[in-house]
Design an enzyme around this catalytic site. Structure first.
Site, PDB file in Angstrom:
ATOM      1  CG  ASP A 109      14.165  -3.395  20.340  1.00  0.00           C
ATOM      2  OD1 ASP A 109      13.724  -1.916  20.289  1.00  0.00           O
ATOM      3  OD2 ASP A 109      14.982  -3.417  20.778  1.00  0.00           O
ATOM      4  CE1 TYR A 125      23.807   7.274  14.995  1.00  0.00           C
ATOM      5  CE2 TYR A 125      24.257   9.469  14.796  1.00  0.00           C
ATOM      6  CZ  TYR A 125      23.500   8.514  15.185  1.00  0.00           C
ATOM      7  OH  TYR A 125      22.042   8.671  15.546  1.00  0.00           O
ATOM      8  N   GLY A 153      17.982  16.024  16.465  1.00  0.00           N
ATOM      9  CA  GLY A 153      19.053  16.557  16.919  1.00  0.00           C
ATOM     10  C   GLY A 153      19.824  16.083  18.076  1.00  0.00           C
TER      11      GLY A 153
HETATM   12  N1  LIG Z   1      18.669  10.311  20.473  1.00  0.00           N
HETATM   13  C1  LIG Z   1      19.435  10.834  19.682  1.00  0.00           C
HETATM   14  O1  LIG Z   1      19.828  12.124  19.933  1.00  0.00           O
HETATM   15  C2  LIG Z   1      19.180  10.762  18.275  1.00  0.00           C
HETATM   16  C3  LIG Z   1      19.448  11.853  17.394  1.00  0.00           C
HETATM   17  C4  LIG Z   1      19.244  11.498  15.797  1.00  0.00           C
HETATM   18  C5  LIG Z   1      18.752  10.335  15.487  1.00  0.00           C
HETATM   19  N2  LIG Z   1      18.570   9.397  16.306  1.00  0.00           N
HETATM   20  C6  LIG Z   1      18.248   8.279  15.567  1.00  0.00           C
HETATM   21  O2  LIG Z   1      16.960   7.560  16.350  1.00  0.00           O
HETATM   22  C7  LIG Z   1      16.934   6.428  16.342  1.00  0.00           C
HETATM   23  C8  LIG Z   1      16.551   5.750  17.821  1.00  0.00           C
HETATM   24  O3  LIG Z   1      17.329   6.480  18.522  1.00  0.00           O
HETATM   25  P1  LIG Z   1      17.045   6.304  20.209  1.00  0.00           P
HETATM   26  O4  LIG Z   1      17.844   7.690  20.775  1.00  0.00           O
HETATM   27  O5  LIG Z   1      15.814   6.207  20.406  1.00  0.00           O
HETATM   28  O6  LIG Z   1      18.110   5.232  20.541  1.00  0.00           O
HETATM   29  P2  LIG Z   1      18.081   3.964  21.743  1.00  0.00           P
HETATM   30  O7  LIG Z   1      19.406   3.500  21.728  1.00  0.00           O
HETATM   31  O8  LIG Z   1      17.406   4.762  23.117  1.00  0.00           O
HETATM   32  O9  LIG Z   1      16.786   2.979  21.229  1.00  0.00           O
HETATM   33  C9  LIG Z   1      17.452   2.224  20.053  1.00  0.00           C
HETATM   34  C10 LIG Z   1      16.561   1.108  19.919  1.00  0.00           C
HETATM   35  O10 LIG Z   1      16.903   0.226  18.923  1.00  0.00           O
HETATM   36  C11 LIG Z   1      16.940  -1.280  19.286  1.00  0.00           C
HETATM   37  N3  LIG Z   1      17.959  -1.668  18.200  1.00  0.00           N
HETATM   38  C12 LIG Z   1      19.321  -1.367  18.211  1.00  0.00           C
HETATM   39  N4  LIG Z   1      19.815  -2.158  17.298  1.00  0.00           N
HETATM   40  C13 LIG Z   1      18.818  -2.944  16.753  1.00  0.00           C
HETATM   41  C14 LIG Z   1      19.009  -4.063  15.746  1.00  0.00           C
HETATM   42  N5  LIG Z   1      20.124  -4.300  15.184  1.00  0.00           N
HETATM   43  N6  LIG Z   1      17.573  -4.669  15.629  1.00  0.00           N
HETATM   44  C15 LIG Z   1      16.521  -4.077  16.144  1.00  0.00           C
HETATM   45  N7  LIG Z   1      16.627  -3.311  16.960  1.00  0.00           N
HETATM   46  C16 LIG Z   1      17.515  -2.732  17.278  1.00  0.00           C
HETATM   47  C17 LIG Z   1      17.508  -1.106  20.571  1.00  0.00           C
HETATM   48  O11 LIG Z   1      17.474  -2.335  21.367  1.00  0.00           O
HETATM   49  C18 LIG Z   1      16.633  -0.123  21.281  1.00  0.00           C
HETATM   50  O12 LIG Z   1      15.515  -0.558  21.604  1.00  0.00           O
HETATM   51  C19 LIG Z   1      18.295   5.638  15.939  1.00  0.00           C
HETATM   52  O13 LIG Z   1      18.403   5.537  14.786  1.00  0.00           O
HETATM   53  C20 LIG Z   1      19.408   6.947  16.126  1.00  0.00           C
HETATM   54  O14 LIG Z   1      20.171   6.705  15.443  1.00  0.00           O
HETATM   55  C21 LIG Z   1      18.757   9.491  17.591  1.00  0.00           C
END
Ligand SMILES: NC(=O)c1ccc[n+]([C@@H]2O[C@H](COP(=O)([O-])OP(=O)(O)OC[C@H]3O[C@@H](n4cnc5c(N)ncnc54)[C@H](O)[C@@H]3O)[C@@H](O)[C@H]2O)c1
Length: 260
Positions: A38, A156, A187
């Site tokens: 991370d 995005y 989602g």
């Molecule tokens: N939450 C949602 O509704 C949702 C829906 C569809 C897809 N996603 C995707 O799922 C994944 C995780 O989402 P989440 O909701 O847990 O997000 P979040 O923001 O809660 O967690 C993301 C994690 O990624 C880390 N991170 C961000 N940029 C980084 C980088 N450059 N290098 C290393 N680590 C990095 C952050 O520190 C964090 O720990 C993402 O790719 C997001 O786009 C999320």
């Protein structure tokens, strides 16, 4: 729970919170040793402790997936310490949201760099180790946003559509090496990510905080918000032996939200 991937080595990017944390814990329950990567080392370390408590090995490593040299270095470190990399989950990602005419070049660059280039760097670095054993599983985090456009989420959506595309290209490129490459498209998942999305959308749509999220959840056919564990369940399948004949695919894990 069966130890379907006992003895395997898994790497989860963005594993320090939210979906990445749930995936790290699920792969640990499935029996894998887990390297939690991370941007925020403290968070990765906290999740690594939770992983260890499940009786497998864990390590926490700081990485910005945009930094290609560092990505290669951390994958090499995992492979050197634990002998191999069997599973990579490309979960690190961020979401930037703005109205069409306000989408800047900087926003598009950052969105694409983290969500797409960082993911490709990680696939290349991990697959260079998987190739040596002629096997491997890669799972990429796409999104329902990659399935269709959204007026307030141009950059995005662009980045997540690209994740679906690179999953197909990498799946074909790595198939001769028996490395499966698939994606999941969640989602509306209950993580810190959606807390930030809600605040931003509330501002952009002139709604009270909480209302954008309430409206988004109200539209989900299965009638509830998605939990990080819902995503982790499908990642577990794609990281395990039951998906050996599946590659280049993107699984919607969204409660039926798309298309609807
Ligand atoms: N939450 C949602 O509704 C949702 C829906 C569809 C897809 N996603 C995707 O799922 C994944 C995780 O989402 P989440 O909701 O847990 O997000 P979040 O923001 O809660 O967690 C993301 C994690 O990624 C880390 N991170 C961000 N940029 C980084 C980088 N450059 N290098 C290393 N680590 C990095 C952050 O520190 C964090 O720990 C993402 O790719 C997001 O786009 C999320």
């Amino acid at each position: 729970m069966s130890k379907q991937i006992g003895g395997k080595v898994a790497v989860v990017t963005g594993g320090g919170q939210g979906i990445g944390r749930a995936i790290s814990l699920r792969l640990a329950k499935d029996g894998a040793d887990v390297a939690v990567l991370d941007l925020k080392l403290e968070n990765a370390e906290a999740v690594a402790k939770e992983v260890e408590a499940l009786g497998v090995k864990a390590m926490a490593l700081q990485v910005d997936v945009v930094d290609r040299e560092r990505v290669v270095a951390v994958m090499d470190e995992v492979a050197e310490k634990w002998g191999k990399i069997d599973i990579l989950v490309n979960n690190a990602g961020l979401g930037l949201f703005n109205p069409f005419f306000e989408v800047s070049e900087e926003e598009m660059d950052l969105q694409f760099n983290v969500n797409v280039k960082g993911l490709v760097f990680s696939m290349q670095a991990a697959a260079s180790h998987m190739i040596k054993q002629n096997s491997g599983k890669i799972v990429n985090l796409a999104s329902q946003a990659g399935r269709r456009g959204e007026a307030l989420a141009l950059s995005y959506c662009m980045s997540k559509a690209a994740v679906i595309s690179v999953t197909q290209s990498a799946g074909l490129a790595l198939a001769p090496h028996k490395i499966n490459v698939n994606a999941v498209a969640p989602g509306v998942v209950d993580t810190p990510f959606w807390e930030a999305v809600d605040k931003k959308f509330a501002k952009l749509m002139d709604l009270p905080e909480g209302e954008p999220k309430r409206q988004a959840v109200a539209g989900i056919p299965l009638g509830r918000i998605e939990q990080p564990e819902d995503v982790a369940n499908v990642v577990s399948f794609l990281a395990g032996p039951d998906s050996d004949y599946v590659t280049q695919q993107c699984y919607n894990v969204d409660g039926g939200n798309w298309p609807s």
